[in-house]
Scaffold this active site. Sequence first.
Site, PDB file in Angstrom:
ATOM      1  N   ARG A  47      40.051  46.748  20.546  1.00 21.78           N
ATOM      2  CA  ARG A  47      40.504  46.761  19.159  1.00 21.78           C
ATOM      3  C   ARG A  47      40.056  45.502  18.443  1.00 21.78           C
ATOM      4  O   ARG A  47      40.228  44.390  18.958  1.00 21.78           O
ATOM      5  CB  ARG A  47      42.029  46.868  19.094  1.00 21.78           C
ATOM      6  N   LYS A 107      37.016  43.812  40.764  1.00 20.12           N
ATOM      7  CA  LYS A 107      37.087  44.155  42.191  1.00 20.12           C
ATOM      8  C   LYS A 107      37.387  45.627  42.416  1.00 20.12           C
ATOM      9  O   LYS A 107      36.955  46.216  43.402  1.00 20.12           O
ATOM     10  CB  LYS A 107      38.116  43.289  42.907  1.00 20.12           C
ATOM     11  N   GLU A 131      31.721  36.533  42.036  1.00 20.08           N
ATOM     12  CA  GLU A 131      32.599  35.538  42.697  1.00 20.08           C
ATOM     13  C   GLU A 131      34.054  35.627  42.207  1.00 20.08           C
ATOM     14  O   GLU A 131      35.002  35.426  42.977  1.00 20.08           O
ATOM     15  CB  GLU A 131      32.054  34.129  42.436  1.00 20.08           C
ATOM     16  N   VAL A 134      37.086  38.118  43.894  1.00 20.39           N
ATOM     17  CA  VAL A 134      37.940  37.855  45.055  1.00 20.39           C
ATOM     18  C   VAL A 134      38.387  36.397  45.034  1.00 20.39           C
ATOM     19  O   VAL A 134      37.577  35.476  44.988  1.00 20.39           O
ATOM     20  CB  VAL A 134      37.216  38.135  46.387  1.00 20.39           C
ATOM     21  N   GLY A 136      39.784  34.562  42.782  1.00 20.78           N
ATOM     22  CA  GLY A 136      39.575  33.838  41.516  1.00 20.78           C
ATOM     23  C   GLY A 136      38.613  32.681  41.613  1.00 20.78           C
ATOM     24  O   GLY A 136      37.427  32.855  41.915  1.00 20.78           O
ATOM     25  N   GLU A 192      47.537  42.429  37.155  1.00 13.54           N
ATOM     26  CA  GLU A 192      46.568  43.379  36.602  1.00 13.54           C
ATOM     27  C   GLU A 192      47.196  44.097  35.403  1.00 13.54           C
ATOM     28  O   GLU A 192      48.418  44.069  35.224  1.00 13.54           O
ATOM     29  CB  GLU A 192      46.186  44.413  37.663  1.00 13.54           C
ATOM     30  N   ASP A 203      45.034  45.945  44.775  1.00 15.32           N
ATOM     31  CA  ASP A 203      44.163  44.829  44.410  1.00 15.32           C
ATOM     32  C   ASP A 203      43.715  44.062  45.658  1.00 15.32           C
ATOM     33  O   ASP A 203      42.530  43.775  45.839  1.00 15.32           O
ATOM     34  CB  ASP A 203      44.914  43.899  43.441  1.00 15.32           C
ATOM     35  N   LYS A 207      39.908  43.670  47.367  1.00 21.59           N
ATOM     36  CA  LYS A 207      39.325  42.383  47.752  1.00 21.59           C
ATOM     37  C   LYS A 207      38.967  42.377  49.233  1.00 21.59           C
ATOM     38  O   LYS A 207      37.928  41.837  49.627  1.00 21.59           O
ATOM     39  CB  LYS A 207      40.303  41.256  47.407  1.00 21.59           C
ATOM     40  N   GLY A 309      44.623  33.933  37.131  1.00 22.60           N
ATOM     41  CA  GLY A 309      44.825  33.175  35.894  1.00 22.60           C
ATOM     42  C   GLY A 309      43.524  33.081  35.119  1.00 22.60           C
ATOM     43  O   GLY A 309      42.429  33.136  35.702  1.00 22.60           O
TER      44      GLY A 309
HETATM   45  N1  LIG Z   1      43.715  37.868  35.200  1.00 18.95           N
HETATM   46  C1  LIG Z   1      43.316  37.403  36.385  1.00 18.95           C
HETATM   47  O1  LIG Z   1      43.929  36.476  36.962  1.00 18.95           O
HETATM   48  C2  LIG Z   1      42.112  37.962  37.060  1.00 18.95           C
HETATM   49  C3  LIG Z   1      41.484  39.093  36.587  1.00 18.95           C
HETATM   50  N2  LIG Z   1      40.394  39.597  37.251  1.00 18.95           N
HETATM   51  C4  LIG Z   1      39.728  40.788  36.753  1.00 18.95           C
HETATM   52  O2  LIG Z   1      39.141  40.467  35.491  1.00 18.95           O
HETATM   53  C5  LIG Z   1      39.131  41.632  34.675  1.00 18.95           C
HETATM   54  C6  LIG Z   1      39.845  41.332  33.364  1.00 18.95           C
HETATM   55  O3  LIG Z   1      41.157  40.926  33.634  1.00 18.95           O
HETATM   56  P1  LIG Z   1      42.103  40.341  32.474  1.00 18.95           P
HETATM   57  O4  LIG Z   1      41.324  39.466  31.586  1.00 18.95           O
HETATM   58  O5  LIG Z   1      43.290  39.808  33.168  1.00 18.95           O
HETATM   59  O6  LIG Z   1      42.489  41.689  31.712  1.00 18.95           O
HETATM   60  P2  LIG Z   1      43.067  41.854  30.208  1.00 18.95           P
HETATM   61  O7  LIG Z   1      43.784  43.154  30.202  1.00 18.95           O
HETATM   62  O8  LIG Z   1      43.771  40.629  29.775  1.00 18.95           O
HETATM   63  O9  LIG Z   1      41.732  41.986  29.322  1.00 18.95           O
HETATM   64  C7  LIG Z   1      40.928  43.137  29.317  1.00 18.95           C
HETATM   65  C8  LIG Z   1      40.060  43.136  28.065  1.00 18.95           C
HETATM   66  O10 LIG Z   1      39.229  44.303  28.112  1.00 18.95           O
HETATM   67  C9  LIG Z   1      39.247  44.919  26.815  1.00 18.95           C
HETATM   68  N3  LIG Z   1      39.031  46.364  26.999  1.00 18.95           N
HETATM   69  C10 LIG Z   1      39.799  47.235  27.670  1.00 18.95           C
HETATM   70  N4  LIG Z   1      39.274  48.480  27.607  1.00 18.95           N
HETATM   71  C11 LIG Z   1      38.149  48.356  26.853  1.00 18.95           C
HETATM   72  C12 LIG Z   1      37.176  49.288  26.403  1.00 18.95           C
HETATM   73  N5  LIG Z   1      37.237  50.568  26.750  1.00 18.95           N
HETATM   74  N6  LIG Z   1      36.168  48.823  25.659  1.00 18.95           N
HETATM   75  C13 LIG Z   1      36.082  47.515  25.344  1.00 18.95           C
HETATM   76  N7  LIG Z   1      36.970  46.579  25.725  1.00 18.95           N
HETATM   77  C14 LIG Z   1      37.993  47.017  26.488  1.00 18.95           C
HETATM   78  C15 LIG Z   1      40.582  44.603  26.211  1.00 18.95           C
HETATM   79  O11 LIG Z   1      40.499  44.678  24.817  1.00 18.95           O
HETATM   80  C16 LIG Z   1      40.776  43.172  26.721  1.00 18.95           C
HETATM   81  O12 LIG Z   1      40.125  42.297  25.835  1.00 18.95           O
HETATM   82  C17 LIG Z   1      39.770  42.751  35.511  1.00 18.95           C
HETATM   83  O13 LIG Z   1      38.751  43.423  36.217  1.00 18.95           O
HETATM   84  C18 LIG Z   1      40.633  41.979  36.501  1.00 18.95           C
HETATM   85  O14 LIG Z   1      40.865  42.692  37.689  1.00 18.95           O
HETATM   86  C19 LIG Z   1      39.860  38.988  38.360  1.00 18.95           C
HETATM   87  C20 LIG Z   1      40.424  37.852  38.864  1.00 18.95           C
HETATM   88  C21 LIG Z   1      41.622  37.278  38.279  1.00 18.95           C
HETATM   89  N1  LIG Z   2      46.027  40.407  39.714  1.00 21.73           N
HETATM   90  C1  LIG Z   2      45.220  39.582  40.536  1.00 21.73           C
HETATM   91  C2  LIG Z   2      44.345  38.726  39.680  1.00 21.73           C
HETATM   92  C3  LIG Z   2      43.266  38.087  40.443  1.00 21.73           C
HETATM   93  O1  LIG Z   2      42.473  38.703  41.129  1.00 21.73           O
HETATM   94  C4  LIG Z   2      46.085  38.699  41.402  1.00 21.73           C
HETATM   95  O2  LIG Z   2      47.284  38.618  41.133  1.00 21.73           O
HETATM   96  O3  LIG Z   2      45.563  38.113  42.354  1.00 21.73           O
HETATM   97 NA    NA Z   3      36.227  33.607  44.156  1.00 15.81          NA
END
Ligand SMILES: NC(=O)C1=CN([C@@H]2O[C@H](COP(=O)(O)OP(=O)(O)OC[C@H]3O[C@@H](n4cnc5c(N)ncnc54)[C@H](O)[C@@H]3O)[C@@H](O)[C@H]2O)C=CC1
Ligand SMILES: N[C@@H](CC=O)C(=O)O
Ligand code: NA
Length: 434
Positions: A47, A107, A131, A134, A136, A192, A203, A207, A309
């Site tokens: 959005r 992942k 990287e 898995v 972070g 997530e 999750d 990983k 994070g």
């Molecule tokens: N938050 C965390 O600590 C970690 C997250 N990840 C991975 O990173 C990725 C993102 O995670 P977050 O940033 O936490 O998620 P989030 O939910 O905060 O952000 C997702 C983003 O994707 C956008 N989005 C969703 N569907 C969309 C679509 N169809 N078209 C365009 N944009 C779209 C949303 O607008 C938002 O900006 C995920 O794969 C998650 O598993 C990996 C390691 C750690």
């Molecule tokens: N949701 C995941 C985010 C990082 O991979 C977690 O809690 O470890």
């Molecule tokens: Na890593």
Amino acid sequence: MTKPVRVALLGCGTVGAEVVRLLHDQAADLTARIGAPIELAGIAVRRLGRDRGALPVGPAVFTTDPLGLVKRDDVDVVVEVVGGIEPARTWLVEALRAGKSVVTANKALLAEDGASLHDAAAEGGADLYYEAAVAGAIPLLRPLRESLHGDSVNRVTGIVNGTTNYILSAMDATGAGFAEALEQATELGYAEADPTADVEGFDAAAKGAILASLAFHTRVGAADVHREGITEVTAADVASAKAMGCTIKLLCIASRGPDAAGVDSVSVRVHPAMIPRTHPLAGVGDAFNAVFVEARAAGQLMFYGRGAGGAPTASAVLGDLVAVARNRLAGVRAASESAYAALPIRPMGEAVTRYHISLDVADRAGVLAAVAGVFAGHGVSIATVRQSGRGEDAELVVVTHRASDAALAATVAELRDLEHVRAIVSVLRVEGEP
Ligand SMILES: NC(=O)C1=CN([C@@H]2O[C@H](COP(=O)(O)OP(=O)(O)OC[C@H]3O[C@@H](n4cnc5c(N)ncnc54)[C@H](O)[C@@H]3O)[C@@H](O)[C@H]2O)C=CC1
Ligand SMILES: N[C@@H](CC=O)C(=O)O
Ligand code: NA
């Protein structure tokens, strides 16, 4: 000045927004390290006009057409931080086939269908780096896919989900409730989009599949991983663990070794387990992750740091971005997927560990002997038994010596039908030396 490397950023949530900030704040250093500036060609979001805090980019850079952005001629590299299987897979396969390198934190997609991404990367001659997917910020995949490629990894054990570690640590330290701790982990940006993925172990299983694929040179998918989450871990389990000098952690255990027929094979399991408080993983609190890698020549290696994070994850994303940008400028590509070993998956029934079983029984003569007889009948040796009376009923806590998962499952099934056993309250594995 060398031509900039133009990046399409897909997603601007917890991780994406930090990627934008770091790209801006470290622009000069990144340019010096790569030999060319990084430019954001566009940011795809679901959005437009949402409040994303004070991001150092103008509104014109945002689009709601991720596929259109990926296909643009002025895009060299695609960074995906959206998550989920589709449409992310379509975007990334499109990018890789077109020779655009990809950096992703996804992942779930890598574990579900990493093959499509690796095949598309090979087809397009592009790099695929992940990287951040898995543990972070922790440099873990690069060491596995580069530094340890002269060695033979036989086991990877760790805590790879920040959200569940945050919850279990809070339950252990402060007696916090499950729901309250999950809410905090979500607010802190660890969980997530659907936290079921965290608390039900999906999750961590994803990983585990990625780690095992890299460690054992074998394609391991999410479906190959035995998965149990933490939703059934109760305050009573945590207290029982404490009484034994243990704590409960959601562990991911991937190992390579002979199966029952002596065939070299791979096993990956994710489940809560009691570990002694003296175990190095017991002190891993908050949303931290820690992973042990055991290799033939290197011995034991331990990796520790922030596994979840926005900023920690963005650090890993940027590290990958620098690597793919450098490769692009040098006209080279990183080594492709290494899956030559193609080892079979060992059935969960063959996994061997110790168990902590808590039973509600009638407090009658002979009950203990009957329960012990069921264990003996399946060849499961008992290490300790603790009984505490509660009027007509009693709680019986049995800790076993090492036994196979199949033998334990058969024991529990028979115990359920045993007269005077009112309920099997919990069954938890016990890992680490007693
Ligand atoms: N938050 C965390 O600590 C970690 C997250 N990840 C991975 O990173 C990725 C993102 O995670 P977050 O940033 O936490 O998620 P989030 O939910 O905060 O952000 C997702 C983003 O994707 C956008 N989005 C969703 N569907 C969309 C679509 N169809 N078209 C365009 N944009 C779209 C949303 O607008 C938002 O900006 C995920 O794969 C998650 O598993 C990996 C390691 C750690
Ligand atoms: N949701 C995941 C985010 C990082 O991979 C977690 O809690 O470890
Ligand atoms: Na890593």
